[in-house]
Design an enzyme around this catalytic site. Sequence first.
Site, PDB file in Angstrom:
ATOM      1  N   ASP A 189     -10.659  -3.745  -5.168  1.00 36.46           N
ATOM      2  CA  ASP A 189      -9.535  -2.542  -4.191  1.00 36.46           C
ATOM      3  C   ASP A 189      -9.427  -0.906  -4.909  1.00 36.46           C
ATOM      4  O   ASP A 189      -9.405  -1.229  -5.841  1.00 36.46           O
ATOM      5  CB  ASP A 189      -7.961  -2.961  -4.073  1.00 36.46           C
ATOM      6  N   HIS A 230      -7.863  -4.877  -0.575  1.00 36.54           N
ATOM      7  CA  HIS A 230      -6.940  -4.449   0.296  1.00 36.54           C
ATOM      8  C   HIS A 230      -7.011  -4.369   0.983  1.00 36.54           C
ATOM      9  O   HIS A 230      -7.696  -5.057   2.250  1.00 36.54           O
ATOM     10  CB  HIS A 230      -6.983  -2.830  -0.054  1.00 36.54           C
ATOM     11  N   SER A 255       0.804  -1.318  -0.233  1.00 39.01           N
ATOM     12  CA  SER A 255       0.352   0.138  -0.477  1.00 39.01           C
ATOM     13  C   SER A 255       0.651   1.325   0.082  1.00 39.01           C
ATOM     14  O   SER A 255       2.260   1.180  -1.125  1.00 39.01           O
ATOM     15  CB  SER A 255      -1.035  -0.004   0.934  1.00 39.01           C
TER      16      SER A 255
END
Length: 397
Positions: A261, A291, A169
Amino acid sequence: MTRDRRATAPLPELRAAKLRTDVARFLGYYNRLPGPPQQELGPEAARQMMRAARDLTDPPVEPLALDEAFTIDGPAGPIPVRRFDRRERREPGPVVLFFHGGGFVIGDIDTHAPLAAEMARTLNLPVLSVGYRLAPEHPWPAAPDDCEAAARWLAGQPGTTGLIVAGDSAGGTLATVTAMSLRDRPADVPVIAQGLLYPATDMARAHPSLRDFAEGYFLTRAMLDWFVACYAADLGDVRAAPMRGELADMPPAVIMTAECDPIRDQGRAYAAALAKAGVPVTFREARGTIHGFATLRKAILRRRRSHRFPACVEGRDRRGGGHPPDGTMMMTDLPYRPCAGVILMNRDGRVFVGQRIDRRWRRGSFRKAASTPARRPMRQGFASCSRKPASPPTRSN
């Protein structure tokens, strides 16, 4: 008074049908938890919530031969780091430099310790996890400054022959930015690969996935907006949006996204842009998941029949399913199923992209990614192979 975190409208059937059963079950639980969402709690409370949730959603850190925490010098004071290694002593070789996710606002070394330790165990490489400064107390560019400082420190340590920058991320963003900084201003050793899990590479652009998965899929558009506001970055700057920079001569990359996501398309776009720039890329997408799946391993049960880590170490396949080209070493696509791609590099610096199919190496699936040695050749000892480098593999007819 508590507030339901469910999306204001039911999930569209077409998109909901994409979810794996275990993922849908987790989201059904998570979206009905009482209380305000993280972005309404404030940074410190959101951090405490993430720390408290770790033991519920992720396995504990399993024992390793080496697990030590210490600090290194940074541009604004000490930077906490934690080293994981399945071996107490090693010959000179590459080191994984890991940056945790959390939108630049939440998350720390401890919340991502199970993932970093699993990487060290499975890759059989040392992993150094970096506790960079968080926003909003330390807005951009504090985080990339700390990450670059940690990379330069690690590059200067005895026994480090190359860096593999990795992150999930926001950590994927920082890994990319760090690789770009060391490409433009080289350190003592080169960055030899990027390992990115669902990275955010251009937060200023609204991709279709941001619309399709804006609510109800764990990471929400409201959370993303909060992260961006706290980070206070110039989204036109390449240190905040690396997709906007020059990508030629970037290190080979392994990129993995999640199908459901909101920032999925940023990872897809970055992989495509790297390939267009001539950078070797292995791209995989985890179907039916969301995610953050890399740190939700207890909450989202993995399919046992899915591929485990590609196990090509020291020039051979440990699972006995065939052999990759002689004199090579791998950088896997990090912990997650059902991917099975690898990047292979031999000692003279030539880089190849391979794919593992049905537990066997298909020699014809390798394509030559560079006809000449890489910009900076690999140092001796990088591949940890006892055999001499072989000629680059050729495509079979």
